[in-house]
Design a protein around this motif. Sequence first.
Motif: not given
Length: 127
Positions: A39-56
């Motif tokens: 989240q940058a100043p004055g901006k909405e929270r932005e998705f960057v990356a995600a990983i599954s529970w297994s890491g696969g």
Amino acid sequence: QVQLVESGGGLVQAGGSLRLSCAASRRTFSRYPMGWFRQAPGKEREFVAAISWSGGSTYDSDSVKGRFTISRDNAKNTVYLQMNSLKPEDTAVYYCAAGRQAYDSSWLSRPADFGSWGQGTQVTVSS
């Protein structure tokens, strides 16, 4: 709820690299998908990356594709975000988050998909 603590943020020049870490308190960490947002100043929270529970499986936003890599070490209850080729527009507070449901294999990219959040770590990229 799980306690999440981010670290590794700082000031870096454009083109440089940083590695963020997020340590989780929960023993069942390995059962949950994890994500990074910013989240940058004055901006909405932005998705960057995600990983599954297994890491696969991993997925990331178009804005960081090819530059950022998410990974996890379930033995250490830690998720990482390796950030390379940083740009000034990457400047933000970075948050890690844990998914709401164990063994959830769906694609999670909305803040509402995650139930626990860290306090955030500042990343500043100078030009």
